[in-house]
Design an enzyme around this catalytic site. Structure first.
Site, PDB file in Angstrom:
ATOM      1  N   TYR A 299       0.825  -1.212   0.000  1.00 59.25           N
ATOM      2  CA  TYR A 299       0.000   0.000   0.000  1.00 59.25           C
ATOM      3  C   TYR A 299       0.859   1.261   0.000  1.00 59.25           C
ATOM      4  O   TYR A 299       0.397   2.337  -0.365  1.00 59.25           O
ATOM      5  CB  TYR A 299      -0.938   0.036   1.222  1.00 59.25           C
TER       6      TYR A 299
ATOM      7  N   LYS B 268       3.352 -15.424   2.467  1.00 68.85           N
ATOM      8  CA  LYS B 268       3.433 -16.160   1.194  1.00 68.85           C
ATOM      9  C   LYS B 268       4.916 -16.424   0.939  1.00 68.85           C
ATOM     10  O   LYS B 268       5.506 -16.010  -0.064  1.00 68.85           O
ATOM     11  CB  LYS B 268       2.773 -15.305   0.086  1.00 68.85           C
TER      12      LYS B 268
ATOM     13  N   ASP C 224      -2.880 -18.269   1.109  1.00 67.59           N
ATOM     14  CA  ASP C 224      -3.960 -18.945   0.363  1.00 67.59           C
ATOM     15  C   ASP C 224      -4.580 -20.043   1.226  1.00 67.59           C
ATOM     16  O   ASP C 224      -5.807 -20.170   1.319  1.00 67.59           O
ATOM     17  CB  ASP C 224      -3.472 -19.474  -0.996  1.00 67.59           C
TER      18      ASP C 224
ATOM     19  N   ASP D 228      -5.647  -6.968   5.607  1.00 63.29           N
ATOM     20  CA  ASP D 228      -6.849  -6.289   5.117  1.00 63.29           C
ATOM     21  C   ASP D 228      -7.834  -7.330   4.583  1.00 63.29           C
ATOM     22  O   ASP D 228      -9.029  -7.339   4.936  1.00 63.29           O
ATOM     23  CB  ASP D 228      -6.416  -5.317   4.001  1.00 63.29           C
TER      24      ASP D 228
ATOM     25  N   ASP E 201     -11.481  -9.040   6.471  1.00 64.12           N
ATOM     26  CA  ASP E 201     -12.823  -8.930   5.849  1.00 64.12           C
ATOM     27  C   ASP E 201     -13.437 -10.327   5.726  1.00 64.12           C
ATOM     28  O   ASP E 201     -14.627 -10.525   5.975  1.00 64.12           O
ATOM     29  CB  ASP E 201     -12.742  -8.301   4.455  1.00 64.12           C
TER      30      ASP E 201
HETATM   31  C1  LIG Z   1      -9.173   2.100   2.101  1.00 62.74           C
HETATM   32  C2  LIG Z   1      -7.741   1.694   2.249  1.00 62.74           C
HETATM   33  C3  LIG Z   1      -6.867   2.897   2.398  1.00 62.74           C
HETATM   34  C4  LIG Z   1      -7.413   0.767   3.374  1.00 62.74           C
HETATM   35  C5  LIG Z   1      -8.296  -0.371   3.637  1.00 62.74           C
HETATM   36  O1  LIG Z   1      -8.896  -0.987   2.783  1.00 62.74           O
HETATM   37  C6  LIG Z   1      -8.418  -0.765   5.023  1.00 62.74           C
HETATM   38  O2  LIG Z   1      -7.601  -0.412   5.807  1.00 62.74           O
HETATM   39  O3  LIG Z   1      -9.364  -1.483   5.373  1.00 62.74           O
END
Ligand SMILES: CC(C)CC(=O)C(=O)O
Ligand SMILES: NC(=O)C1=CN([C@@H]2O[C@H](COP(=O)(O)OP(=O)(O)OC[C@H]3O[C@@H](n4cnc5c(N)ncnc54)[C@H](O)[C@@H]3O)[C@@H](O)[C@H]2O)C=CC1
Length: 372
Positions: free
Chosen positions: A142, A189, A221, A245, A249
């Protein structure tokens, strides 16, 4: 305790979910005789509209001059749908994390007994899940150099990590494991990526200072699969920025909604508290966004200042709201009109009257009961 809190509500559902956290923090301040002040500052798309900059200098200064930051969410479809935009809301959040040195993002994931049926996963797989994800937050892909060729047909994003970046978040994760079930899983990985091989080497070295912790390794993975197959195997997860990240999720489906997942982003000097979800633009101002991720982030803020009774009371109030189906539609099949704001009202009301066994929605008008 006196706390000056910078409030960066941001875009989309950010302002409405953050408003509920503030409602809840005000109830805590009253109940426990604290003084919390809330100082609002723009970030993200709204800040671009106002100043041309997703992280205006004044916002950064406000953060630096506060005890803590409560962050909502950033992002707007007008940028998501325009790959050529040079200035983007997400740059504001990334710059904030980098400028404040918020290198560790702590994301608790758990299965609530009252919500087991809300997850698409089978109850016996998720029941008892309790994971703490330590995501590195200021390095990796990032933040690496980004390039696009003159003809626009070739692009690259550099993923870079240094020993020190890995060590500092690893120490936090190992310490967390010591106060939990004493297991740490590094997700990487390392079969392909040089950065992952560095992570393994450095984490193994750090582990020598934490001999009471069982350390294991999973390729990302496989980890994505294990998270769904058997999430209870995880205690503390340590991983780099992008893997963290994505894995978190994915892990949010265990609880039943991403609208439950809170986080703390901490460094050596500053701390920011933010739901893991984004600006969910489709829901803006519809009253359907779940505010609990933001409210539980506010609880993490209180824990950060050792206000643990206060934080626990918020968590008890959240548990109660979930048990009584005082939840937004992402989790509610019983009542059809519990809005973002009503969830905040209920939780704040519970905090103000924790001993009131008659917590029977005095301030909530319940909608149609569709399932009993
Ligand atoms: C929106 C991005 C800068 C970062 C992201 O997806 C997150 O930290 O959940
Ligand atoms: N930390 C941040 O501010 C983040 C910002 N973003 C930005 O947010 C925008 C939208 O991105 P998406 O990929 O759609 O991610 P998102 O997290 O905003 O939404 C994905 C899905 O999660 C669910 N969801 C999210 N928050 C919820 C809540 N509070 N209550 C109930 N359901 C909820 C919804 O089903 C939604 O469609 C983009 O501009 C993106 O860049 C994305 C992730 C993190």
């Amino acid at each position: 305790m006196k706390l000056n809190i910078a409030v960066l509500a941001g875009d989309g559902i950010g302002p409405e979910v953050t408003a509920q956290s503030i409602k809840v923090l005000k109830a805590i301040a009253l109940e426990f005789d604290h003084s919390f002040s809330f100082n609002y500052a723009p970030v993200g798309a709204i800040a671009i509209d106002e100043t041309g900059n997703p992280l205006p200098e004044a916002t950064l200064e406000q953060c630096k001059n506060s005890h803590a930051i409560l962050f909502g969410a950033i992002g707007d479809p007008k940028y998501d749908n325009d790959p050529s935009a040079k200035v983007r809301p997400e740059q504001g959040l990334l710059a904030l994390r980098k400028s404040l040195g918020l290198y560790a993002n702590i994301r608790p994931v758990k299965a609530y007994d009252t919500l087991l049926s809300k997850s698409p996963l089978k109850k016996d797989i998720i029941k008892g899940t309790d994971i703490s994800i330590y995501r590195e937050l200021t390095g990796g892909i990032y933040f690496g150099k980004k390039e696009i060729s003159a003809d626009g047909d070739t692009a690259s994003d550099l993923c870079e990590y240094s020993r020190v970046e890995i060590e500092r978040v690893a120490h936090l994760a190992f310490k967390a494991a010591q106060s939990r079930r004493k297991k740490l899983t590094l997700i990487d990985k390392a079969n392909v990526l040089e950065t992952s091989r560095l992570w393994r080497k450095v984490v193994k070295e750090v582990a020598t200072s934490y001999k009471d912790i069982e350390l294991d390794f999973l390729f990302v993975d496989n980890a994505a699969m294990q998270m769904i197959l058997n999430p209870k195997q995880f205690d503390v997860i340590l991983t780099e920025n992008m893997f963290g990240d994505i894995i978190s999720d994915e892990a949010s489906v265990i609880g039943g909604s991403i609208g439950l997942l809170a986080s703390a982003s901490v460094g050596d000097k500053y701390a920011m508290f933010e739901p893991i979800h984004g600006s969910y633009p489709q829901a803006t101002n519809k009253g359907i966004a779940n505010p609990i991720a933001s409210i539980l982030s506010a609880a993490m803020l209180l824990d950060h200042f050792d206000l643990n009774d206060e934080a626990d009371l918020i968590r008890t109030a959240v548990d109660k709201s979930l048990a009584l189906h005082i939840t937004t539609p992402d989790l509610n099949t019983k009542y059809d009109n519990i809005t973002t704001s009503k969830v905040g009202d209920f939780i704040a009301d519970f905090i103000s009257n924790p001993k009131d066994s008659n917590h029977n929605f005095s301030n909530i008008h319940l909608g149609q009961s569709t399932i009993i």
